[in-house]
Motif scaffolding. Structure first.
Motif, short mmCIF file in Angstrom:
data_model
loop_
_atom_site.label_atom_id
_atom_site.label_comp_id
_atom_site.label_asym_id
_atom_site.label_seq_id
_atom_site.Cartn_x
_atom_site.Cartn_y
_atom_site.Cartn_z
N LEU A 129 0.82 -1.21 0.00
CA LEU A 129 0.00 0.00 0.00
C LEU A 129 0.85 1.25 0.00
O LEU A 129 0.51 2.25 -0.66
CB LEU A 129 -0.94 -0.01 1.22
N THR A 130 1.96 1.24 0.71
CA THR A 130 2.81 2.43 0.84
C THR A 130 3.91 2.49 -0.20
O THR A 130 4.82 3.33 -0.09
CB THR A 130 3.44 2.46 2.25
N ASP A 131 3.87 1.62 -1.20
CA ASP A 131 4.88 1.56 -2.26
C ASP A 131 6.26 1.39 -1.62
O ASP A 131 6.50 0.39 -0.97
CB ASP A 131 4.78 2.81 -3.14
N VAL A 132 7.18 2.34 -1.78
CA VAL A 132 8.49 2.23 -1.13
C VAL A 132 8.69 3.35 -0.12
O VAL A 132 9.82 3.70 0.23
CB VAL A 132 9.63 2.27 -2.19
N TYR A 133 7.57 3.91 0.37
CA TYR A 133 7.64 5.07 1.27
C TYR A 133 6.96 4.75 2.60
O TYR A 133 6.58 3.63 2.88
CB TYR A 133 6.95 6.27 0.61
N GLY A 134 6.79 5.79 3.40
CA GLY A 134 5.98 5.69 4.60
C GLY A 134 6.73 5.37 5.87
O GLY A 134 7.61 4.49 5.89
N ASN A 135 6.38 6.09 6.93
CA ASN A 135 6.91 5.83 8.27
C ASN A 135 5.75 5.86 9.26
O ASN A 135 4.85 6.72 9.16
CB ASN A 135 7.93 6.89 8.67
N VAL A 136 5.75 4.95 10.20
CA VAL A 136 4.70 4.91 11.22
C VAL A 136 4.85 6.13 12.13
O VAL A 136 5.94 6.43 12.63
CB VAL A 136 4.79 3.62 12.04
N VAL A 137 3.74 6.85 12.34
CA VAL A 137 3.74 8.00 13.25
C VAL A 137 3.40 7.46 14.64
O VAL A 137 2.23 7.34 15.01
CB VAL A 137 2.73 9.07 12.81
N LYS A 138 4.41 7.13 15.39
CA LYS A 138 4.23 6.45 16.67
C LYS A 138 3.49 7.30 17.69
O LYS A 138 2.82 6.78 18.58
CB LYS A 138 5.58 6.02 17.22
N GLU A 139 3.60 8.63 17.57
CA GLU A 139 2.94 9.52 18.52
C GLU A 139 1.42 9.41 18.44
O GLU A 139 0.72 9.78 19.39
CB GLU A 139 3.36 10.96 18.27
N LEU A 140 0.88 8.92 17.33
CA LEU A 140 -0.56 8.80 17.17
C LEU A 140 -1.12 7.54 17.84
O LEU A 140 -2.34 7.39 17.98
CB LEU A 140 -0.93 8.77 15.68
N ILE A 141 -0.24 6.65 18.25
CA ILE A 141 -0.66 5.37 18.82
C ILE A 141 -0.63 5.45 20.35
O ILE A 141 0.37 5.87 20.95
CB ILE A 141 0.24 4.23 18.32
N ALA A 142 -1.72 5.05 20.97
CA ALA A 142 -1.83 5.12 22.44
C ALA A 142 -0.82 4.19 23.09
O ALA A 142 -0.54 3.10 22.58
CB ALA A 142 -3.24 4.76 22.87
#
Length: 497
Positions: free
Chosen positions: A484-497
């Motif tokens: 889905l993210t092709d070869v990009y994307g980083n998890v935004v950890k601050e959004l996760i409880a």
């Protein structure tokens, strides 16, 4: 004396019953099977253990279904998703991203160069709506969304979203499919591919849009190179009668038993056809669609009938199309549908190049109460903690006023152009960190400047909440592993409880 002819006759009737496949055996098939038969004997001896294990593993309707429930790569906090799409691009500076500087600069040039937009824009344009703080978190929300604001402590507001271009078509494809140009599977298709679905009598991915299609039509929920069973099922929610909501949901001419016999015969014929064509994926998708349509006749009729809800629940959601489709969405999620996408309307209703105050007020009034009711309803049923709710458009709008452009707007000079440089989305439930604001745009709301979140980052984070490493949820196609993210994307950890 033993009658050999009688023995042959008994053997024929008892052990050599007519087979359906023999009716379609050509001379070429016969000679091919005879010639290859001896080689197949040796191959069968080598493959017998694997074939036996596969047969045991897929025995039964649910186990053999491509939509059978599957475990994620690791325990995810979210089990299902509802994506509320404000198609057209709501203005972030009028909804969830207050900018006091716009009031001070109203009617004046910005103290910076205007960023590149699709159409010409002029001076600063202040928001006609008031903002106030809500909840223990004290997050500011526009007067347009008072019911949603009541749940702000359950919501993570992302004020630093950004996309690639200020055009609807590529931005819709990027938001839904992770690629702005090439045909790729939609987010809902990836989720059902990874998790399957709980209720085998309903589609795993349903998309609702009243009055027709949004821009880019069914490409927004396509499965592309994924098997077709993972494509979204479109429902036109402007209708209320079940027969109009889902065409041909009832068979007026045959009993379910007769339909089952027809489908069994059709399944046998299609299986024979598929085996000769190396298990063609399009044919397999068609077979699965026939089966799903048959099973939907009971469950879909029940799920889409909101009259079965208590009167107080229907009153909580309110009246109108948005209320009806969001209540249906909750009923679908409750019945095991994995991914539900709810569009505001056909085309791009939030695309307010003119009369922004009037149109945004009307649109927000249509959906604010139902969205607030949905969040409250999910919470009181214990579903919000594992249901991921997403709200937003494909981009935001400029903090500057749009100038008259022949053929593009009515020239009223009271609207905003598209803005992909910075905009707002929000998430709730499903392991999201509530009462939290992530990132920021500049002082006038033109560009994401603090902790920017690209669409690829958003997708990576959503998959993380569902229990997937976005780099490992892949599908082999055309010689490479796609995601889905092709070869990009980083998890935004601050959004996760």
């Amino acid at each position: 004396m033993y009658n050999f002819g009688e023995f042959v006759t008994q053997m024929d009737t008892a052990h050599h019953r007519p087979r359906l496949e023999d009716r379609f055996l050509t001379r070429r098939d016969f000679l091919g099977k005879c010639g290859m038969g001896f080689g197949m004997v040796g191959l069968a001896n080598l493959l017998a253990p694997q074939m036996l294990n596969a047969a045991l593993a897929t025995n039964g309707a649910v186990g053999n279904s491509p939509l059978a429930p599957r475990s994620p790569q690791f325990p995810g906090k979210a089990k299902r998703v509802i994506h509320i799409f404000a198609n057209g691009g709501p203005s972030h500076v009028d909804t969830f991203d207050p900018k006091p500087a716009l009031a001070r600069l109203h009617g004046k040039p910005l103290p910076m160069d205007n960023l590149k937009t699709e159409r010409r824009t002029g001076a600063a344009f202040q928001s006609p709506f008031k903002f106030q703080k809500y909840g223990q978190s004290g997050i500011e929300v526009s007067e347009l969304f008072p019911r949603v604001a009541e749940h702000i402590d359950e919501i993570a507001v992302i004020r630093s979203m950004h996309a690639d271009v200020p055009n609807h078509e590529p931005s819709l494809m990027l938001m839904n499919c992770g690629d702005a140009r090439l045909p790729r599977p939609s987010m809902g298709s990836w989720v059902t591919y990874g998790l399957g679905t709980v209720n085998q009598n309903l589609p795993g991915f349903i998309t609702m849009c009243p009055g027709g299609y949004p821009i880019q039509e069914s490409q927004n929920w396509q499965s592309a190179f994924l098997p077709g069973i993972y494509q979204g099922t479109y429902i036109n929610t402007q209708h209320q009668e079940i027969e109009k909501l889902i065409e041909h949901i009832k068979n007026e001419f045959e009993t379910p038993e007769e339909q089952r016999q027809q489908l069994d015969l059709l399944h046998q014929l299609n299986e024979q056809h598929a085996q000769r064509r190396a298990q063609d994926s399009q044919l397999e998708s068609r077979i699965q669609s026939f089966e799903l349509a048959y099973r939907m006749q009971i469950d879909a009729t029940d799920a889409f009938d909101i009259e079965k809800e208590p009167a107080n629940v229907r009153e909580m959601y309110g009246s109108g199309t948005q209320a009806r489709q969001l209540l249906i969405a909750r009923r679908l999620l409750e019945r095991g549908v994995r991914f539900v996408q709810v569009w505001h309307g056909a085309g791009q209703p939030w695309d307010n190049h003119d009369d922004l105050e009037e149109n945004h007020r009307r649109l927000a009034k249509e959906c604010d109460q139902p969205i607030g009711a949905l969040l409250a309803d999910l919470k009181q049923r214990g579903m919000l903690e594992d249901t991921l709710v997403i709200w937003g458009g494909e981009f935001g709008r400029t903090p500057t006023v749009e100038l008259p452009t022949p053929g593009a707007n009515a020239g009223k000079i009271n609207g905003r152009d598209h803005n992909h440089h910075g905009f707002t989305m929000w998430l709730a439930g499903g392991g999201v960190r509530g009462g939290y604001v992530h990132g920021a745009t500049d002082e006038v709301g033109f560009k994401a400047v603090e902790d920017p979140v690209h669409i690829h980052d958003l997708h990576a984070t959503l998959l993380q909440l569902l229990g997937f490493d976005h780099t490992k949820l892949t599908f082999r196609h055309a010689g490479r592993d796609f995601r889905l993210t092709d070869v990009y994307g980083n998890v935004v950890k601050e959004l996760i409880a």
